[in-house]
Design a protein around this motif. Sequence first.
Motif, PDB file in Angstrom:
ATOM      1  N   UNK A  77      18.468  78.237  60.365  1.00 59.22           N
ATOM      2  CA  UNK A  77      18.686  77.351  61.542  1.00 59.22           C
ATOM      3  C   UNK A  77      16.851  76.757  62.699  1.00 59.22           C
ATOM      4  N   UNK A  78      17.150  75.397  62.090  1.00 61.58           N
ATOM      5  CA  UNK A  78      15.728  75.210  62.131  1.00 61.58           C
ATOM      6  C   UNK A  78      15.516  73.764  62.839  1.00 61.58           C
ATOM      7  N   UNK A  79      14.565  73.034  63.867  1.00 63.86           N
ATOM      8  CA  UNK A  79      14.468  72.171  64.857  1.00 63.86           C
ATOM      9  C   UNK A  79      13.405  71.762  64.817  1.00 63.86           C
ATOM     10  N   UNK A  80      13.750  70.723  64.580  1.00 66.81           N
ATOM     11  CA  UNK A  80      12.034  69.193  64.850  1.00 66.81           C
ATOM     12  C   UNK A  80      11.975  68.577  66.149  1.00 66.81           C
ATOM     13  N   UNK A  81      10.469  68.362  65.576  1.00 70.13           N
ATOM     14  CA  UNK A  81      10.261  67.215  67.295  1.00 70.13           C
ATOM     15  C   UNK A  81      10.184  65.882  66.290  1.00 70.13           C
ATOM     16  N   UNK A  82      11.433  64.780  66.231  1.00 71.29           N
ATOM     17  CA  UNK A  82      11.229  63.762  65.874  1.00 71.29           C
ATOM     18  C   UNK A  82      10.180  62.791  67.096  1.00 71.29           C
ATOM     19  N   UNK A  83       9.306  62.195  66.265  1.00 71.21           N
ATOM     20  CA  UNK A  83       8.749  61.218  67.458  1.00 71.21           C
ATOM     21  C   UNK A  83       9.358  59.881  67.452  1.00 71.21           C
ATOM     22  N   UNK A  84       8.879  58.765  68.402  1.00 71.10           N
ATOM     23  CA  UNK A  84      10.007  57.643  68.303  1.00 71.10           C
ATOM     24  C   UNK A  84       9.988  56.607  66.988  1.00 71.10           C
ATOM     25  N   UNK A  85       7.904  57.021  67.414  1.00 68.96           N
ATOM     26  CA  UNK A  85       7.378  55.965  66.400  1.00 68.96           C
ATOM     27  C   UNK A  85       8.629  56.158  64.430  1.00 68.96           C
ATOM     28  N   UNK A  86       9.139  57.093  65.022  1.00 64.85           N
ATOM     29  CA  UNK A  86       9.750  57.760  63.018  1.00 64.85           C
ATOM     30  C   UNK A  86      10.764  57.987  63.362  1.00 64.85           C
ATOM     31  N   UNK A  87      11.329  57.174  64.592  1.00 64.60           N
ATOM     32  CA  UNK A  87      12.993  57.689  64.343  1.00 64.60           C
ATOM     33  C   UNK A  87      13.986  56.692  63.700  1.00 64.60           C
ATOM     34  N   UNK A  88      13.587  55.788  63.204  1.00 62.93           N
ATOM     35  CA  UNK A  88      13.980  54.614  62.559  1.00 62.93           C
ATOM     36  C   UNK A  88      14.016  55.228  60.493  1.00 62.93           C
ATOM     37  N   UNK A  89      12.997  56.256  60.963  1.00 62.97           N
ATOM     38  CA  UNK A  89      12.793  55.789  59.227  1.00 62.97           C
ATOM     39  C   UNK A  89      13.122  57.616  59.123  1.00 62.97           C
ATOM     40  N   UNK A 146      12.016  59.427  74.829  1.00 61.55           N
ATOM     41  CA  UNK A 146      11.759  58.562  73.884  1.00 61.55           C
ATOM     42  C   UNK A 146      12.006  59.267  72.430  1.00 61.55           C
ATOM     43  N   UNK A 147      11.276  60.290  72.663  1.00 64.49           N
ATOM     44  CA  UNK A 147      11.192  61.161  71.127  1.00 64.49           C
ATOM     45  C   UNK A 147      12.464  61.520  70.969  1.00 64.49           C
ATOM     46  N   UNK A 148      12.792  62.616  69.562  1.00 60.07           N
ATOM     47  CA  UNK A 148      13.916  63.237  70.174  1.00 60.07           C
ATOM     48  C   UNK A 148      13.453  64.671  68.944  1.00 60.07           C
ATOM     49  N   UNK A 149      15.002  65.227  69.151  1.00 54.22           N
ATOM     50  CA  UNK A 149      15.006  66.866  68.528  1.00 54.22           C
ATOM     51  C   UNK A 149      16.137  66.968  67.564  1.00 54.22           C
ATOM     52  N   UNK A 150      15.495  67.163  67.164  1.00 53.32           N
ATOM     53  CA  UNK A 150      16.916  67.646  65.423  1.00 53.32           C
ATOM     54  C   UNK A 150      16.630  69.098  65.221  1.00 53.32           C
ATOM     55  N   UNK A 151      18.517  69.226  64.907  1.00 53.11           N
ATOM     56  CA  UNK A 151      18.786  70.311  64.736  1.00 53.11           C
ATOM     57  C   UNK A 151      19.494  70.322  63.219  1.00 53.11           C
ATOM     58  N   UNK A 173      16.574  76.055  52.295  1.00 53.27           N
ATOM     59  CA  UNK A 173      15.067  76.355  51.268  1.00 53.27           C
ATOM     60  C   UNK A 173      13.719  75.915  52.551  1.00 53.27           C
ATOM     61  N   UNK A 174      13.624  77.075  52.576  1.00 53.08           N
ATOM     62  CA  UNK A 174      12.708  76.549  53.740  1.00 53.08           C
ATOM     63  C   UNK A 174      11.258  75.974  53.591  1.00 53.08           C
ATOM     64  N   UNK A 175      10.847  76.209  51.991  1.00 54.08           N
ATOM     65  CA  UNK A 175       9.613  75.284  51.479  1.00 54.08           C
ATOM     66  C   UNK A 175      10.597  73.661  51.577  1.00 54.08           C
ATOM     67  N   UNK A 176      11.637  73.298  50.917  1.00 57.57           N
ATOM     68  CA  UNK A 176      11.514  72.625  50.350  1.00 57.57           C
ATOM     69  C   UNK A 176      12.069  71.791  51.663  1.00 57.57           C
ATOM     70  N   UNK A 177      12.446  72.460  52.693  1.00 61.48           N
ATOM     71  CA  UNK A 177      12.686  71.361  54.221  1.00 61.48           C
ATOM     72  C   UNK A 177      11.561  71.105  54.947  1.00 61.48           C
ATOM     73  N   UNK A 178       9.779  72.272  54.311  1.00 62.61           N
ATOM     74  CA  UNK A 178       8.707  71.600  54.874  1.00 62.61           C
ATOM     75  C   UNK A 178       8.576  70.844  54.140  1.00 62.61           C
ATOM     76  N   UNK A 179       8.696  70.602  52.508  1.00 65.41           N
ATOM     77  CA  UNK A 179       7.838  69.150  52.651  1.00 65.41           C
ATOM     78  C   UNK A 179       8.743  67.636  53.158  1.00 65.41           C
ATOM     79  N   UNK A 195      10.926  75.469  65.294  1.00 64.61           N
ATOM     80  CA  UNK A 195      10.875  76.653  64.764  1.00 64.61           C
ATOM     81  C   UNK A 195      12.284  76.593  63.466  1.00 64.61           C
ATOM     82  N   UNK A 196      12.123  77.797  63.072  1.00 65.63           N
ATOM     83  CA  UNK A 196      11.186  78.817  63.306  1.00 65.63           C
ATOM     84  C   UNK A 196       9.720  79.124  62.871  1.00 65.63           C
TER      85      UNK A 196
END
Length: 333
Positions: free
Chosen positions: A260-272, A289-294, A299-305, A316-317
């Motif tokens: 399970x992965x959690x990300x911070x999505x800045x407002x300026x990057x949300x549309x793309x 105004x920012x967002x969180x994505x779960x 594939x952890x390395x692929x997810x990071x890329x 996280x994690x």
Amino acid sequence: MADRLGGDGAKAKSAGTARGTRPSRNQVQCRILLDLMNGKHISSEAIRQRYYQDLSTSSFHKTFQRDRAALEAEGIHMVERTHGLAKTWTLDAKRTLADMTSVSAEDARVVAELLRLAAGDQSVPHHGTLGEAVARIGLGSCAGHMQESQGSRGPSPTLATILEGIGRRKPVSVTYQSLADDKPVTRAMCVWGLFSIGDATYAVGPRTKAGAEPAMRTYNLSRATSAEVLGREPSYEIPEDFRVSDWRLLPFEIGAGHVPATFHVPQQALSGFLQLARCRGTVTADADGDSRWEIVARDVKGCARWAIAAGIYPLAPASLVEVWESLLEVTQP
């Protein structure tokens, strides 16, 4: 249609040649149409960057409006939709696509057979779109095509039951062994669509559960041990704006892991980001105004890329954050 879109095709072609590589209005409209027919949700900014880079903001809006009018003249309608804080354009399926509700099952199978033959012709583009059309329109022919591709085995009993449920618009009960569960668990879902990756077939639709709101799920049917059509349950309808392509797995969702992965999505990057993520995972807007994505990564390395390319930051994690940081160190000069 190509000759009518954008006016005089010959004049547009010669004008485009005079400007070098700048596409003609006809070409721009056809490219937008291909994006729409692939089920994409495209933001106005992405459309401008992709097709109108040489225009000012005011000229872009006027030209885009004229191009939409040209598409509407051909019966192709766009509609603006809101996704949280972002606005995107997509195909107005109700006004553009043919209504199949009055088509008999036999006629639908004939249409599907024609589509299946076209999908087998390597000179025909967009085989993925044709394959999805087969699954959506002609369930009988879809099953026949699977039988051909699997030799004499035919579709599995589970898949055959899923197809029956879609055809009858009835929920199905699926006994499913997920990577997160110790033993198989029975789930009820209304299957809206199917897609394949490699040899695996996936079912997409809302899972129904007592005491909980329906939640969209994607299940790998190779992990299903059995299925049953819930014939006594109420029938359901597939939403007109549903696109199974929006629910295709992202590259890092394929694999043997379960993180399970959690990300911070800045407002300026949300549309793309929304265009890249499609409908995968769960997006929650923050107060600033920012967002969180779960989402679950396999594939952890692929997810990071993927996160680096999308401009989002893992929270996280810790293992994912470490891989993401190590990749950033490698890419930085």
